[in-house]
Design an enzyme around this catalytic site. Structure first.
Site, PDB file in Angstrom:
ATOM      1  N   SER A 102       1.026  -1.401   0.459  1.00  0.00           N
ATOM      2  CA  SER A 102       0.530  -0.448   0.410  1.00  0.00           C
ATOM      3  C   SER A 102       0.990   0.844  -0.161  1.00  0.00           C
ATOM      4  O   SER A 102       1.685   1.334   0.712  1.00  0.00           O
ATOM      5  CB  SER A 102      -0.563   0.290   1.315  1.00  0.00           C
ATOM      6  OG  SER A 102      -1.271   1.401   1.599  1.00  0.00           O
ATOM      7  N   TYR A 129      -1.626  -0.735  10.378  1.00  0.00           N
ATOM      8  CA  TYR A 129      -1.390  -1.435   9.193  1.00  0.00           C
ATOM      9  C   TYR A 129      -0.641  -0.704   8.774  1.00  0.00           C
ATOM     10  O   TYR A 129      -0.529  -1.823   7.253  1.00  0.00           O
ATOM     11  CB  TYR A 129      -3.370  -0.400   8.260  1.00  0.00           C
ATOM     12  CG  TYR A 129      -3.672  -1.017   7.211  1.00  0.00           C
ATOM     13  CD1 TYR A 129      -4.067  -2.110   6.533  1.00  0.00           C
ATOM     14  CD2 TYR A 129      -3.631  -0.052   6.023  1.00  0.00           C
ATOM     15  CE1 TYR A 129      -3.720  -2.484   5.338  1.00  0.00           C
ATOM     16  CE2 TYR A 129      -3.190  -0.442   4.983  1.00  0.00           C
ATOM     17  CZ  TYR A 129      -3.484  -1.395   4.228  1.00  0.00           C
ATOM     18  OH  TYR A 129      -4.595  -0.902   3.251  1.00  0.00           O
TER      19      TYR A 129
HETATM   20  P1  NAP Z   1     -10.987  -6.146   0.376  1.00  0.00           P
HETATM   21  O1  NAP Z   1     -11.715  -5.625  -0.748  1.00  0.00           O
HETATM   22  O2  NAP Z   1     -11.806  -5.927   2.096  1.00  0.00           O
HETATM   23  O3  NAP Z   1     -10.857  -7.687   0.134  1.00  0.00           O
HETATM   24  C1  NAP Z   1     -10.039  -8.615   0.342  1.00  0.00           C
HETATM   25  C2  NAP Z   1      -9.610 -10.158   0.370  1.00  0.00           C
HETATM   26  O4  NAP Z   1      -9.414 -11.147   1.171  1.00  0.00           O
HETATM   27  C3  NAP Z   1     -11.462 -10.328   0.229  1.00  0.00           C
HETATM   28  O5  NAP Z   1     -10.970 -11.777  -0.983  1.00  0.00           O
HETATM   29  C4  NAP Z   1     -11.624 -11.107   1.550  1.00  0.00           C
HETATM   30  O6  NAP Z   1     -12.164 -12.624   1.519  1.00  0.00           O
HETATM   31  C5  NAP Z   1     -10.028 -11.751   1.883  1.00  0.00           C
HETATM   32  N1  NAP Z   1      -9.935 -12.253   2.580  1.00  0.00           N
HETATM   33  C6  NAP Z   1     -10.286 -11.540   4.194  1.00  0.00           C
HETATM   34  N2  NAP Z   1      -9.585 -12.018   5.319  1.00  0.00           N
HETATM   35  C7  NAP Z   1      -9.202 -12.577   5.148  1.00  0.00           C
HETATM   36  C8  NAP Z   1      -8.922 -14.432   6.112  1.00  0.00           C
HETATM   37  N3  NAP Z   1      -8.853 -14.346   7.172  1.00  0.00           N
HETATM   38  N4  NAP Z   1      -8.462 -15.370   5.215  1.00  0.00           N
HETATM   39  C9  NAP Z   1      -8.903 -15.216   4.191  1.00  0.00           C
HETATM   40  N5  NAP Z   1      -9.114 -14.368   3.326  1.00  0.00           N
HETATM   41  C10 NAP Z   1      -9.783 -13.258   3.434  1.00  0.00           C
HETATM   42  O7  NAP Z   1     -10.248  -5.943   0.424  1.00  0.00           O
HETATM   43  P2  NAP Z   1      -9.229  -4.836  -1.142  1.00  0.00           P
HETATM   44  O8  NAP Z   1      -9.435  -3.332  -1.281  1.00  0.00           O
HETATM   45  O9  NAP Z   1      -9.313  -5.406  -2.138  1.00  0.00           O
HETATM   46  O10 NAP Z   1      -7.659  -5.697  -0.446  1.00  0.00           O
HETATM   47  C11 NAP Z   1      -6.479  -6.296  -1.051  1.00  0.00           C
HETATM   48  C12 NAP Z   1      -5.204  -6.166  -0.667  1.00  0.00           C
HETATM   49  O11 NAP Z   1      -5.312  -4.122  -0.873  1.00  0.00           O
HETATM   50  C13 NAP Z   1      -5.765  -5.938   0.985  1.00  0.00           C
HETATM   51  O12 NAP Z   1      -4.054  -6.320   0.855  1.00  0.00           O
HETATM   52  C14 NAP Z   1      -4.783  -4.544   1.593  1.00  0.00           C
HETATM   53  O13 NAP Z   1      -4.339  -4.000   2.532  1.00  0.00           O
HETATM   54  C15 NAP Z   1      -4.534  -4.400  -0.038  1.00  0.00           C
HETATM   55  N6  NAP Z   1      -4.524  -1.978  -0.012  1.00  0.00           N
HETATM   56  C16 NAP Z   1      -5.814  -1.925  -0.766  1.00  0.00           C
HETATM   57  C17 NAP Z   1      -6.976  -0.921  -0.397  1.00  0.00           C
HETATM   58  C18 NAP Z   1      -7.837  -0.250  -1.305  1.00  0.00           C
HETATM   59  O14 NAP Z   1      -7.514   1.159  -1.445  1.00  0.00           O
HETATM   60  N7  NAP Z   1      -9.059  -1.249  -1.048  1.00  0.00           N
HETATM   61  C19 NAP Z   1      -5.381   0.470  -0.746  1.00  0.00           C
HETATM   62  C20 NAP Z   1      -4.051  -0.105  -0.312  1.00  0.00           C
HETATM   63  C21 NAP Z   1      -3.864  -1.335  -0.514  1.00  0.00           C
HETATM   64  P3  NAP Z   1     -13.363 -13.512   2.662  1.00  0.00           P
HETATM   65  O15 NAP Z   1     -14.089 -11.720   3.151  1.00  0.00           O
HETATM   66  O16 NAP Z   1     -14.324 -13.825   1.351  1.00  0.00           O
HETATM   67  O17 NAP Z   1     -12.397 -14.188   3.060  1.00  0.00           O
END
Ligand code: NAP
Length: 264
Positions: free
Chosen positions: A140, A153
């Site tokens: 991130s 985080y």
């Molecule tokens: P998201 O929409 O909340 O999706 C998170 C994913 O992780 C979901 O598929 C969730 O699926 C899975 N997950 C959560 N807890 C889990 C567990 N205990 N075991 C297995 N799977 C789990 O988040 P996102 O924004 O796509 O984030 C993806 C990555 O991008 C993360 O590492 C996040 O830190 C990073 N990121 C996001 C942003 C942003 O603004 N969105 C910015 C920078 C970095 P289930 O609930 O089905 O398990």
């Protein structure tokens, strides 16, 4: 047996991970989809098979449960057909440090650091044996902004960035491509999951997940070790790193700096 490349994607049930699954399937990869919500994974797998004619397998796992994590690790270590890991599952939250719930802190570190690292180790063992493979670690931009987001985080994401840079240094010569992706604010469920409202953020700062993932895959094709989709000019990142490297010879010396010496 399929002759297509196979990618394992964690956190594939929604958001950035689901978008990676979509894009990699379109590019002709078979995919193994990992997350907890099996119904969502099955629906996505069905669509990817139908639209792209690839194999899409669901591997339901809670990466905070040791038995599930070990299962995904063993798959990554032992399946010779897997040539790519997208280490994406992560959670935000944590809030201000003074208010932190220790169990929540443990979960954030468990998912964003421990699971990411163990899965990267498992994939590396597999890929080193075959002399090729790709590991994408989703960090991130908060890794570069310690003053501006939730402390636990952003510290987990700084870990992922440092791990990726160090993995690249060690593993590039062994045929393994390592990329850290540093998304800025991306429109996904992570915001509501961690009690924040993405709609309340300035729209100019929010990228759609499709655009973020397409940019990250373009960076991967360009051989970038670190991809920052929002950053207009990568020369700024390079000069930041040049400055950091200039400190290297000054950071470990026999004597303390003059300012710390007791007056004699
Ligand atoms: P998201 O929409 O909340 O999706 C998170 C994913 O992780 C979901 O598929 C969730 O699926 C899975 N997950 C959560 N807890 C889990 C567990 N205990 N075991 C297995 N799977 C789990 O988040 P996102 O924004 O796509 O984030 C993806 C990555 O991008 C993360 O590492 C996040 O830190 C990073 N990121 C996001 C942003 C942003 O603004 N969105 C910015 C920078 C970095 P289930 O609930 O089905 O398990």
């Amino acid at each position: 047996m399929s002759t297509r490349p196979k990618a394992l994607i964690t956190g594939a049930s929604t958001g950035i991970g689901a978008m990676y699954a979509d894009r990699l399937a379109r590019l002709g990869h078979d995919v193994v989809l990992v997350a907890r919500d099996e119904a969502r994974l099955q629906a996505l797998a069905e669509r990817l098979r139908h639209d792209n004619g690839v194999e899409a397998e669901v591997l339901r796992a809670d990466l905070l449960h040791r038995a599930d994590l070990l299962l995904v690790e063993s798959r990554l270590r032992d399946d010779a057909d897997i040539s790519m890991l997208v280490n994406n599952a992560g959670m935000a939250g944590g809030g201000p440090f003074a208010d932190a719930d220790p169990d929540n802190v443990e979960a954030i570190i468990g998912l964003n650091v421990l699971a990411v690292t163990r899965l990267a180790v498992a994939a590396t063992k597999n890929f080193v044996t075959h002399g090729c493979g790709t590991i994408v670690n989703i960090a991130s931009v908060t890794a570069l902004m310690p003053e501006s987001f939730e402390p636990v985080y952003l510290a987990t994401k700084a870990f992922v960035l440092a791990l990726s840079q160090s993995m690249h240094k060690e593993l590039a010569s062994r045929g393994i491509q390592v990329q850290a992706v540093l998304p800025g604010i991306t429109r996904t469920e992570i915001w509501e999951r961690s009690g924040m409202d993405v709609q309340a953020l300035p729209p100019d700062m929010v990228m759609e997940a499709a655009e973020m993932v397409d940019a990250a895959l373009a960076g991967l094709d360009m051989g970038e070790t670190v991809t920052i989709p929002s950053l207009p000019d990568m020369a700024d990142w390079e000069s930041f790193n040049d400055m950091r490297r200039r400190l290297h010879p000054l950071l470990s010396r026999r004597h303390a700096a003059e300012r710390y010496r007791l007056p004699t």
